[in-house]
Design an enzyme around this catalytic site. Sequence first.
Site, mmCIF file in Angstrom:
data_model
loop_
_atom_site.group_PDB
_atom_site.id
_atom_site.type_symbol
_atom_site.label_atom_id
_atom_site.label_comp_id
_atom_site.label_asym_id
_atom_site.label_seq_id
_atom_site.Cartn_x
_atom_site.Cartn_y
_atom_site.Cartn_z
ATOM 1 N N PRO A 167 11.244 28.521 42.420
ATOM 2 C CA PRO A 167 10.603 29.747 42.919
ATOM 3 C C PRO A 167 10.985 30.922 42.035
ATOM 4 O O PRO A 167 12.172 31.149 41.774
ATOM 5 C CB PRO A 167 11.189 29.896 44.329
ATOM 6 C CG PRO A 167 12.480 29.146 44.298
ATOM 7 C CD PRO A 167 12.289 28.019 43.331
ATOM 8 N N GLN A 225 8.374 29.022 49.830
ATOM 9 C CA GLN A 225 9.701 29.615 49.982
ATOM 10 C C GLN A 225 9.606 30.983 50.634
ATOM 11 O O GLN A 225 8.814 31.824 50.210
ATOM 12 C CB GLN A 225 10.437 29.767 48.654
ATOM 13 C CG GLN A 225 11.899 30.161 48.915
ATOM 14 C CD GLN A 225 12.680 30.566 47.686
ATOM 15 O OE1 GLN A 225 12.376 31.575 47.066
ATOM 16 N NE2 GLN A 225 13.707 29.804 47.345
ATOM 17 N N CYS A 231 18.964 34.428 46.228
ATOM 18 C CA CYS A 231 18.528 35.583 45.434
ATOM 19 C C CYS A 231 19.528 36.734 45.568
ATOM 20 O O CYS A 231 19.812 37.194 46.678
ATOM 21 C CB CYS A 231 17.149 36.042 45.872
ATOM 22 S SG CYS A 231 16.533 37.440 44.910
ATOM 23 N N LYS A 268 17.687 26.899 49.362
ATOM 24 C CA LYS A 268 18.193 27.065 48.003
ATOM 25 C C LYS A 268 19.342 28.063 48.050
ATOM 26 O O LYS A 268 19.185 29.167 48.581
ATOM 27 C CB LYS A 268 17.081 27.568 47.084
ATOM 28 C CG LYS A 268 17.469 27.701 45.616
ATOM 29 C CD LYS A 268 16.229 27.978 44.771
ATOM 30 C CE LYS A 268 16.562 27.996 43.282
ATOM 31 N NZ LYS A 268 17.296 29.198 42.867
ATOM 32 N N HIS A 304 21.788 26.540 42.844
ATOM 33 C CA HIS A 304 21.844 27.286 41.581
ATOM 34 C C HIS A 304 23.318 27.415 41.226
ATOM 35 O O HIS A 304 24.080 28.058 41.953
ATOM 36 C CB HIS A 304 21.197 28.661 41.755
ATOM 37 C CG HIS A 304 21.134 29.461 40.490
ATOM 38 N ND1 HIS A 304 20.041 30.209 40.145
ATOM 39 C CD2 HIS A 304 22.027 29.624 39.483
ATOM 40 C CE1 HIS A 304 20.257 30.808 38.983
ATOM 41 N NE2 HIS A 304 21.463 30.466 38.563
ATOM 42 N N GLY A 348 19.583 26.093 37.243
ATOM 43 C CA GLY A 348 20.361 27.059 36.478
ATOM 44 C C GLY A 348 20.637 26.651 35.045
ATOM 45 O O GLY A 348 21.404 27.313 34.353
ATOM 46 N N GLY A 349 19.992 25.596 34.562
ATOM 47 C CA GLY A 349 20.318 25.107 33.228
ATOM 48 C C GLY A 349 19.401 25.561 32.116
ATOM 49 O O GLY A 349 19.531 25.091 30.982
ATOM 50 N N ARG A 378 13.384 29.552 34.204
ATOM 51 C CA ARG A 378 12.984 30.262 32.984
ATOM 52 C C ARG A 378 12.433 29.337 31.909
ATOM 53 O O ARG A 378 11.498 29.711 31.196
ATOM 54 C CB ARG A 378 14.174 31.069 32.451
ATOM 55 C CG ARG A 378 14.436 32.323 33.276
ATOM 56 C CD ARG A 378 15.820 32.900 33.041
ATOM 57 N NE ARG A 378 16.840 31.928 33.377
ATOM 58 C CZ ARG A 378 17.849 31.590 32.571
ATOM 59 N NH1 ARG A 378 17.969 32.160 31.397
ATOM 60 N NH2 ARG A 378 18.734 30.693 32.949
#
Length: 483
Positions: free
Chosen positions: A16, A85, A114, A153, A181, A213-214, A241
């Site tokens: 998300p 989400q 978040c 999450k 994360h 997160g990788g 990303r």
Amino acid sequence: MAAPRLSFSNVTALAPMVRVGTLPMRLLALDYGADVVYCEELIDLKMVQCQRVVNDVLQTVDFVAPDDRVMFRTCEREKDRVVFQMGTADPDRALAVARLVEKDVAAVDVNMGCPKEYSTKGGMGAALLSDPEKIEAILKKLVTGVSIPVTCKIRILPSLQETVSLVQRIEKTGVAAVAVHGRFKEERPRHPVHCDYIQAVARAVSIPVIANGGSLDLVKTNADVAEFRAACGASSVMLARAAMWNASVFSSRGPLPVETVMEDYLRYAIRYDNNAFNTKYCLCQMLRDKVESVLGKQVQAAQTNAEISEAYGLQAFYQQTQDELQARRDASQGGGQPERPVMDGDVTTMAVRFERREYPPQITPKMFLLEWSRKEKLEQPQYDTVQRSQDRSFQSTVTVAGRKYRSSLWEKSKKFAEQASAIVCLRTLGVPEGRIGEGESGLVCKRKREGRADGPAGADRRKRPHVASVLEETQSNGGPGAV
């Protein structure tokens, strides 16, 4: 037969991401090989006010806010693989939202990771990590209240034991999976991901754990996904990303040139009438360090999807799509034939809808009807609007010179219903209504018709943030992948 429940084992998911995870990006990720796609975090307070609307023209299901903004748009293609989400801090409101969307999505997820203020200030996102009782209350309410899987999450807590203990409590609520994360609440993408924390969590619970997160250091191509999964000991992997920069990271056949990915994305944005500012934002994220190139500047200067299409040489595709959508609109309003007035008692009716895109930014049929009434020295048009209880749709009747007019079609909002009734009146009387391409009528001043920059729309544009500044602000705060 009922569709099988979504599995979170051995999957690669689109994470998300605020401003990124709208329908075009989700469909693009599925095309390239993603198994599961998450929408951007949507706040329960906004979603609970939405009305579910079947959009026959776009062939989508839209969740529309009272101000007519589409908060969430989905389609049949992703129905069995999209996870909705939400941002929430209230069990009852979370359940209301989940029930609103559960027939159109494969699962619902609660954002507990978040760190951005817009989420945490309402006790949502990462703020929930310090309130495990509320976490349990929300998740239990959802698990027992909807028929689809529920997930959440999180980010990791200050200590390994705290993190493991929290996830074990989460597992007992009955959730189908948990995404982790691997960064602390105060950390940002520039900080290394803590694979050891994710690994400890995966060993401590029996539900699927999704590693996230990788993207910065560990996952640059699809070949890296398996290594990241193994390093974390996780069941699945979630990409933010890396997917935002080039969604073909999901493809086992290797990455595609970003130029190809941008064009594929833009075709979906055009096809599904994506918000132009959102389209620009996503394209600029893909351009990355080329955002100030000639193409990047063209994209930033564009104000509509049509103008963005010009930058990429997709004018023909844009026009073809608009023609197809217009044909569907015409068909939904009577097989493409001109609407004819029909008397319903003492009311003149026609099967018409108000389509905002068919009028210049500052022009509406109501405006034209008011100006025509003034010109004819008639009393101001009077609107009488009713709401249908079963689906909360609206229908309006306008009275002009003692005669009544209304559309036989129901609209999603009171404002649209009034505009539709004005259209019926204007068309019955043979009076211009202000549509694009109609030509000058003299009913409304030229400055308003052309939407000059010194009018309200122009002021709006002056206030709109430059995409580059938005990118800079986003990157300094950790970027979309920080959720």
